[in-house]
Design a protein around this motif. Sequence first.
Motif, PDB file in Angstrom:
ATOM      1  N   GLU A 293       0.849  -1.190   0.000  1.00 61.72           N
ATOM      2  CA  GLU A 293       0.000   0.000   0.000  1.00 61.72           C
ATOM      3  C   GLU A 293       0.883   1.237   0.000  1.00 61.72           C
ATOM      4  O   GLU A 293       1.882   1.309   0.726  1.00 61.72           O
ATOM      5  CB  GLU A 293      -0.914   0.015   1.227  1.00 61.72           C
ATOM      6  CG  GLU A 293      -1.850   1.213   1.290  1.00 61.72           C
ATOM      7  CD  GLU A 293      -2.794   1.153   2.485  1.00 61.72           C
ATOM      8  OE1 GLU A 293      -2.935   2.182   3.174  1.00 61.72           O
ATOM      9  OE2 GLU A 293      -3.371   0.075   2.738  1.00 61.72           O
ATOM     10  N   ILE A 294       0.520   2.192  -0.840  1.00 63.03           N
ATOM     11  CA  ILE A 294       1.167   3.499  -0.851  1.00 63.03           C
ATOM     12  C   ILE A 294       0.057   4.538  -0.811  1.00 63.03           C
ATOM     13  O   ILE A 294      -0.714   4.666  -1.759  1.00 63.03           O
ATOM     14  CB  ILE A 294       2.049   3.703  -2.100  1.00 63.03           C
ATOM     15  CG1 ILE A 294       3.137   2.630  -2.180  1.00 63.03           C
ATOM     16  CG2 ILE A 294       2.674   5.099  -2.090  1.00 63.03           C
ATOM     17  CD1 ILE A 294       3.985   2.697  -3.438  1.00 63.03           C
ATOM     18  N   ASP A 295      -0.039   5.253   0.280  1.00 61.02           N
ATOM     19  CA  ASP A 295      -1.078   6.270   0.415  1.00 61.02           C
ATOM     20  C   ASP A 295      -0.550   7.612  -0.079  1.00 61.02           C
ATOM     21  O   ASP A 295       0.622   7.940   0.129  1.00 61.02           O
ATOM     22  CB  ASP A 295      -1.510   6.408   1.876  1.00 61.02           C
ATOM     23  CG  ASP A 295      -2.060   5.103   2.445  1.00 61.02           C
ATOM     24  OD1 ASP A 295      -2.598   4.304   1.653  1.00 61.02           O
ATOM     25  OD2 ASP A 295      -1.938   4.880   3.657  1.00 61.02           O
ATOM     26  N   PHE A 296      -1.425   8.366  -0.740  1.00 64.53           N
ATOM     27  CA  PHE A 296      -1.025   9.691  -1.181  1.00 64.53           C
ATOM     28  C   PHE A 296      -2.028  10.728  -0.685  1.00 64.53           C
ATOM     29  O   PHE A 296      -3.149  10.408  -0.321  1.00 64.53           O
ATOM     30  CB  PHE A 296      -0.855   9.761  -2.699  1.00 64.53           C
ATOM     31  CG  PHE A 296      -1.961   9.131  -3.510  1.00 64.53           C
ATOM     32  CD1 PHE A 296      -3.052   9.871  -3.936  1.00 64.53           C
ATOM     33  CD2 PHE A 296      -1.890   7.783  -3.866  1.00 64.53           C
ATOM     34  CE1 PHE A 296      -4.051   9.300  -4.692  1.00 64.53           C
ATOM     35  CE2 PHE A 296      -2.889   7.197  -4.633  1.00 64.53           C
ATOM     36  CZ  PHE A 296      -3.976   7.962  -5.043  1.00 64.53           C
ATOM     37  N   ARG A 297      -1.600  11.972  -0.667  1.00 65.54           N
ATOM     38  CA  ARG A 297      -2.349  13.038  -0.012  1.00 65.54           C
ATOM     39  C   ARG A 297      -3.721  13.244  -0.647  1.00 65.54           C
ATOM     40  O   ARG A 297      -3.882  13.171  -1.868  1.00 65.54           O
ATOM     41  CB  ARG A 297      -1.553  14.339  -0.056  1.00 65.54           C
ATOM     42  CG  ARG A 297      -2.200  15.481   0.730  1.00 65.54           C
ATOM     43  CD  ARG A 297      -1.244  16.637   0.896  1.00 65.54           C
ATOM     44  NE  ARG A 297      -0.047  16.228   1.641  1.00 65.54           N
ATOM     45  CZ  ARG A 297       1.008  17.017   1.845  1.00 65.54           C
ATOM     46  NH1 ARG A 297       1.020  18.247   1.340  1.00 65.54           N
ATOM     47  NH2 ARG A 297       2.046  16.568   2.534  1.00 65.54           N
ATOM     48  N   TYR A 298      -4.683  13.512   0.206  1.00 63.60           N
ATOM     49  CA  TYR A 298      -6.044  13.772  -0.257  1.00 63.60           C
ATOM     50  C   TYR A 298      -6.064  15.036  -1.109  1.00 63.60           C
ATOM     51  O   TYR A 298      -5.188  15.896  -1.044  1.00 63.60           O
ATOM     52  CB  TYR A 298      -6.989  13.931   0.927  1.00 63.60           C
ATOM     53  CG  TYR A 298      -6.777  15.194   1.735  1.00 63.60           C
ATOM     54  CD1 TYR A 298      -7.467  16.354   1.433  1.00 63.60           C
ATOM     55  CD2 TYR A 298      -5.876  15.218   2.805  1.00 63.60           C
ATOM     56  CE1 TYR A 298      -7.276  17.520   2.162  1.00 63.60           C
ATOM     57  CE2 TYR A 298      -5.676  16.378   3.541  1.00 63.60           C
ATOM     58  CZ  TYR A 298      -6.380  17.529   3.213  1.00 63.60           C
ATOM     59  OH  TYR A 298      -6.177  18.673   3.926  1.00 63.60           O
ATOM     60  N   ASP A 299      -7.107  15.178  -1.917  1.00 64.69           N
ATOM     61  CA  ASP A 299      -7.256  16.355  -2.762  1.00 64.69           C
ATOM     62  C   ASP A 299      -8.729  16.506  -3.107  1.00 64.69           C
ATOM     63  O   ASP A 299      -9.565  15.681  -2.691  1.00 64.69           O
ATOM     64  CB  ASP A 299      -6.414  16.215  -4.038  1.00 64.69           C
ATOM     65  CG  ASP A 299      -5.901  17.561  -4.550  1.00 64.69           C
ATOM     66  OD1 ASP A 299      -6.678  18.545  -4.519  1.00 64.69           O
ATOM     67  OD2 ASP A 299      -4.736  17.625  -4.978  1.00 64.69           O
ATOM     68  N   GLU A 300      -9.062  17.531  -3.885  1.00 62.77           N
ATOM     69  CA  GLU A 300     -10.428  17.676  -4.354  1.00 62.77           C
ATOM     70  C   GLU A 300     -10.816  16.426  -5.137  1.00 62.77           C
ATOM     71  O   GLU A 300      -9.976  15.791  -5.775  1.00 62.77           O
ATOM     72  CB  GLU A 300     -10.565  18.923  -5.220  1.00 62.77           C
ATOM     73  CG  GLU A 300     -10.339  20.219  -4.460  1.00 62.77           C
ATOM     74  CD  GLU A 300     -10.551  21.445  -5.317  1.00 62.77           C
ATOM     75  OE1 GLU A 300     -11.260  21.350  -6.340  1.00 62.77           O
ATOM     76  OE2 GLU A 300     -10.009  22.499  -4.967  1.00 62.77           O
ATOM     77  N   ALA A 301     -12.098  16.087  -5.123  1.00 60.24           N
ATOM     78  CA  ALA A 301     -12.550  14.780  -5.596  1.00 60.24           C
ATOM     79  C   ALA A 301     -12.133  14.469  -7.032  1.00 60.24           C
ATOM     80  O   ALA A 301     -11.685  13.358  -7.332  1.00 60.24           O
ATOM     81  CB  ALA A 301     -14.061  14.672  -5.444  1.00 60.24           C
ATOM     82  N   LEU A 302     -12.288  15.421  -7.949  1.00 61.22           N
ATOM     83  CA  LEU A 302     -11.940  15.153  -9.344  1.00 61.22           C
ATOM     84  C   LEU A 302     -10.446  14.900  -9.488  1.00 61.22           C
ATOM     85  O   LEU A 302     -10.020  13.974 -10.198  1.00 61.22           O
ATOM     86  CB  LEU A 302     -12.371  16.318 -10.238  1.00 61.22           C
ATOM     87  CG  LEU A 302     -12.134  16.123 -11.741  1.00 61.22           C
ATOM     88  CD1 LEU A 302     -12.902  14.920 -12.269  1.00 61.22           C
ATOM     89  CD2 LEU A 302     -12.533  17.384 -12.523  1.00 61.22           C
ATOM     90  N   LYS A 303      -9.636  15.692  -8.795  1.00 64.90           N
ATOM     91  CA  LYS A 303      -8.191  15.504  -8.843  1.00 64.90           C
ATOM     92  C   LYS A 303      -7.811  14.144  -8.262  1.00 64.90           C
ATOM     93  O   LYS A 303      -6.941  13.447  -8.806  1.00 64.90           O
ATOM     94  CB  LYS A 303      -7.504  16.633  -8.058  1.00 64.90           C
ATOM     95  CG  LYS A 303      -6.007  16.478  -7.860  1.00 64.90           C
ATOM     96  CD  LYS A 303      -5.235  16.510  -9.157  1.00 64.90           C
ATOM     97  CE  LYS A 303      -3.733  16.517  -8.890  1.00 64.90           C
ATOM     98  NZ  LYS A 303      -2.937  16.352 -10.131  1.00 64.90           N
ATOM     99  N   THR A 304      -8.478  13.734  -7.175  1.00 66.94           N
ATOM    100  CA  THR A 304      -8.157  12.434  -6.572  1.00 66.94           C
ATOM    101  C   THR A 304      -8.526  11.284  -7.492  1.00 66.94           C
ATOM    102  O   THR A 304      -7.792  10.296  -7.591  1.00 66.94           O
ATOM    103  CB  THR A 304      -8.878  12.280  -5.221  1.00 66.94           C
ATOM    104  OG1 THR A 304      -8.385  13.275  -4.314  1.00 66.94           O
ATOM    105  CG2 THR A 304      -8.626  10.907  -4.618  1.00 66.94           C
ATOM    106  N   ALA A 305      -9.657  11.402  -8.191  1.00 66.81           N
ATOM    107  CA  ALA A 305     -10.030  10.347  -9.146  1.00 66.81           C
ATOM    108  C   ALA A 305      -8.970  10.229 -10.240  1.00 66.81           C
ATOM    109  O   ALA A 305      -8.555   9.120 -10.617  1.00 66.81           O
ATOM    110  CB  ALA A 305     -11.401  10.642  -9.746  1.00 66.81           C
ATOM    111  N   ASP A 306      -8.512  11.379 -10.759  1.00 67.15           N
ATOM    112  CA  ASP A 306      -7.412  11.362 -11.735  1.00 67.15           C
ATOM    113  C   ASP A 306      -6.165  10.715 -11.123  1.00 67.15           C
ATOM    114  O   ASP A 306      -5.458   9.934 -11.783  1.00 67.15           O
ATOM    115  CB  ASP A 306      -7.056  12.785 -12.173  1.00 67.15           C
ATOM    116  CG  ASP A 306      -8.132  13.456 -13.003  1.00 67.15           C
ATOM    117  OD1 ASP A 306      -9.001  12.760 -13.547  1.00 67.15           O
ATOM    118  OD2 ASP A 306      -8.081  14.700 -13.115  1.00 67.15           O
TER     119      ASP A 306
END
Length: 439
Positions: free
Chosen positions: A184-197
Amino acid sequence: MNISVSMNKFDSKIKFVQLVFVDINGMPKGMEIPASRLEEAVTDGISFDGSSVPGFQGIEDSDLVFKADPDTYVEVPWDNVARVYGFIYKDNKPYGADPRGILKRALEELEKEGYKAYIGPEPEFYLFKKNGTWELEIPDVGGYFDILTLDKARDIRREIAEYMPSFGLIPEVLHHEVGKAQHEIDFRYDEALKTADNIVSFKYITKAVAEMHGLYATFMPKPLFGFPGNGMHLHISLWKDGENVFMGEEGLSEIALHFIGGILKHAKALTAVTNPTVNSYKRLVPGYEAPVYISWGYRNRSALIRVPAFWGKGARIEYRCPDPSANPYFAFAAVLKAGLDGIKHKIDPFAYVEENVYEMSEEKRKELGIETLPGSLGEALEELEKDKVVKEALGDAYKNFINYKWKEWESYLEYLEEKHMPKDTKKVTEWELERYFFL
């Protein structure tokens, strides 16, 4: 991003740009254009035939146009190409079945209520040796959080993390997961559309780096029977005027509680979107930390929705059933619409529990009002057909999605019948490996 500026910054390395979108399964699709056509791709779009893209147009009406989103432009550090996401149009209007466009419209509805959604995912994956067969050789025997000799893939995880910033992802935590060769590699949260990308980009990076090392990376929900499955927990919060509206005076706010209530109400139908494969329901079984009981609690990892400990503005919920086979644009749109329904109708969350739900008797769960998620893709699709809110979240893609997934389920049942296997088998079949291993 100013396109005229971007064109000037091209050096001799960047000759082509990949125009990337996803199909109904969340699989990246696209085409390459000469770098000199990037400005055209942004302003006018590039036409293509969508008839053979799963979930898109039929052959009789298939002319679509891809318009690049310049804010998503990145240069691939190990190749002489750039990549860009975009939106799909038909007849000069947004194409109704475009997954990225569907999420954009869901977020616009959320914004009309004054909210902005932030999401942080936790995608898990396995690394397997290539051996030319479905005999899945495991390259390490490490376990949860192992950091010494048992974890042979730590350098690969680090390499993935080193490439992530080039794609706009900020890595936060890297670790070995419970399963042998699971990571598992977690990355920083972001606005929903950016996170989906970012999820699409992360899977691309991970598979590419694995390939460089002669390995396969798979995000298949359950590649090995008897081993933990790959989940993709989602950490979700809503913000308004720069403030986290999930944060209450003591614990979660009323808005957050109603958001939870909406997800719980629509949980059964949501699984068809957040867990959209036959193989997903080989993971959603008791005993492997994958939640199957519709409940919520603080810190309770056996619940479907968990409220992690938080400090300051870190109030959020953790939705624990999604897996990485989900189309992230569909999944986010559906979950956010379900939560918004809870806010609009002030739906109180039910089935609160801080005990281990797996160890409860059936009588105790019934007493607490704890129901169970669908046990198969077929059951989940039946629930989806009855749920107006989740259906509306998929917009014009709903009809394509439900038809495509029913055919998938029927194909699997035909395979089981041919192989004389029981319909409720939890074994991972060759049919699943062939269909889902490269998701």
